[in-house]
Design an enzyme around this catalytic site. Structure first.
Site, PDB file in Angstrom:
ATOM      1  CB  THR A   1      -0.700  10.387  -4.358  1.00  0.00           C
ATOM      2  OG1 THR A   1      -1.502  10.803  -3.268  1.00  0.00           O
ATOM      3  CG2 THR A   1       0.002  11.562  -4.982  1.00  0.00           C
TER       4      THR A   1
ATOM      5  CB  CYS B   1      27.707   1.376   0.026  1.00  0.00           C
ATOM      6  SG  CYS B   1      28.681   0.234   1.030  1.00  0.00           S
TER       7      CYS B   1
ATOM      8  CG  HIS C   1       8.468   6.872  -1.112  1.00  0.00           C
ATOM      9  ND1 HIS C   1       7.188   6.594  -1.517  1.00  0.00           N
ATOM     10  CD2 HIS C   1       8.370   7.360   0.154  1.00  0.00           C
ATOM     11  CE1 HIS C   1       6.344   6.900  -0.537  1.00  0.00           C
ATOM     12  NE2 HIS C   1       7.029   7.365   0.482  1.00  0.00           N
TER      13      HIS C   1
ATOM     14  CB  ALA D   1      -1.804  12.398 -14.883  1.00  0.00           C
TER      15      ALA D   1
ATOM     16  CD  GLU E   1     -10.231   5.491  -9.381  1.00  0.00           C
ATOM     17  OE1 GLU E   1      -9.671   4.656  -8.663  1.00  0.00           O
ATOM     18  OE2 GLU E   1     -10.940   5.216 -10.375  1.00  0.00           O
TER      19      GLU E   1
ATOM     20  CB  CYS F   1      31.012  -0.606  -1.927  1.00  0.00           C
ATOM     21  SG  CYS F   1      31.137   1.179  -1.632  1.00  0.00           S
TER      22      CYS F   1
ATOM     23  CD  GLN G   1       3.195   9.505  -2.449  1.00  0.00           C
ATOM     24  OE1 GLN G   1       2.334   9.826  -3.262  1.00  0.00           O
ATOM     25  NE2 GLN G   1       2.905   8.846  -1.364  1.00  0.00           N
ATOM     26  CG  ASN G   2       5.999   8.518  -8.927  1.00  0.00           C
ATOM     27  OD1 ASN G   2       5.273   7.868  -8.182  1.00  0.00           O
ATOM     28  ND2 ASN G   2       5.547   9.330  -9.858  1.00  0.00           N
TER      29      ASN G   2
ATOM     30  CG  ASP H   1       9.221   7.535 -12.370  1.00  0.00           C
ATOM     31  OD1 ASP H   1       9.497   8.732 -12.585  1.00  0.00           O
ATOM     32  OD2 ASP H   1       8.059   7.154 -12.100  1.00  0.00           O
TER      33      ASP H   1
HETATM   34 ZN    ZN Z   1      30.745   1.226   0.643  1.00  0.00          ZN
END
Ligand code: ZN
Length: 256
Positions: free
Chosen positions: A182, A122, A114, A226, A210, A141, A96-97, A99
């Site tokens: 998550t 664009c 995500h 983690a 947790e 663009c 879901q990250n 990064d």
């Molecule tokens: Zn474009």
């Protein structure tokens, strides 16, 4: 030792909790002026239409944060890459990250449901490409020539997550589902455990700081940072000592 013919395919879902120990701010931890900004004002298609300057600034700030040399993948990211490399069956990594710490940690074929902060799309022509600079309302663009139509390639509230068909198919055909870092309260990801457990007949494991809101839905939960619980569990899997991991023969037996 693990026996390759007994190792089931694995689906892993990761969330903000896995990147937090890398020093990355989550949405809700954002500091400075951004702590005064409502997510609803910067992470929806309506917000982008209404106030593109603010939306672009919000993501420019986050992109620059991700590119800070102090932000590096941690032991949990690296452990998952090790699992992917050494597990004899497929290991699908869904995150879901937005990064890129899984990739920097060595993971392959990561499905960013995500979207990705280091890509821009664009809205006029749909072109998606790598992007590490700031975006503004006058950024052109390079493909179609439109001005101000490039946006972060992230899924905003109210937009469809990406790769859902692939992910759902994998969940219903895996033998082990692992949810890491998550909150368990954002759909559709929160429903993955049920899909894997009920339709995939998979063993399901939560690794989280947790208990999450969905903890009770998992067969097994391990709680802690983690960077500790993820490498420990990966070692168990790779050494063949993880309990209750449904082998292919277990699953065939449960079909009878
Ligand atoms: Zn474009």
């Amino acid at each position: 030792m693990i026996h390759s013919d007994e190792c089931p395919p694995i689906v892993i879902l990761t969330g903000a909790g896995i990147s937090k120990e890398s020093g990355l701010d989550t949405f809700r931890d954002a500091d400075g002026i951004w702590s005064k900004v409502r997510i609803e004002d910067v992470a929806t298609p309506e917000a982008f239409r209404r106030d593109p300057v603010t939306v672009q600034q919000f993501y420019n700030h986050r992109r620059a944060g991700l590119l800070d040399p102090a932000i590096t993948p941690n032991d949990a990211h690296k452990a998952l890459a090790r699992l992917q490399e050494n597990w004899p069956a497929e290991v699908m990594l869904v995150t879901q990250n937005i990064d890129d710490l899984h990739e920097r940690g060595g993971a392959k074929n990561v499905l960013h449901m995500h979207g990705e902060l280091l890509k821009a799309r664009c809205e006029a022509c749909g072109n998606i490409g790598d992007w590490r600079e700031d975006l503004t309302i006058s950024t052109p663009c390079f493909v179609c020539g439109s001005i101000g139509t490039k946006r972060p390639h992230v899924v905003w509230f109210g937009e469809m997550p990406l790769y859902m068909e692939n992910i759902e198919w994998a969940l219903t055909h895996c033998g082990l589902f692992i949810s890491i870092g998550t909150s368990g309260n954002v759909y559709p990801a929160a429903g993955f455990v049920n899909l894997a457990r009920l339709r995939g007949k998979a063993h399901t494991v939560e690794l989280n700081l947790e208990p999450s809101e969905g903890s009770a839905l998992f067969h097994e939960c391990r709680h802690g940072p983690a960077t500790e619980v993820v490498p420990a569990y990966v070692e168990e899997l790779l050494s063949g000592s993880a309990p209750h991991v449904n082998t292919i023969s277990d699953r065939a037996a449960s079909d009878v």
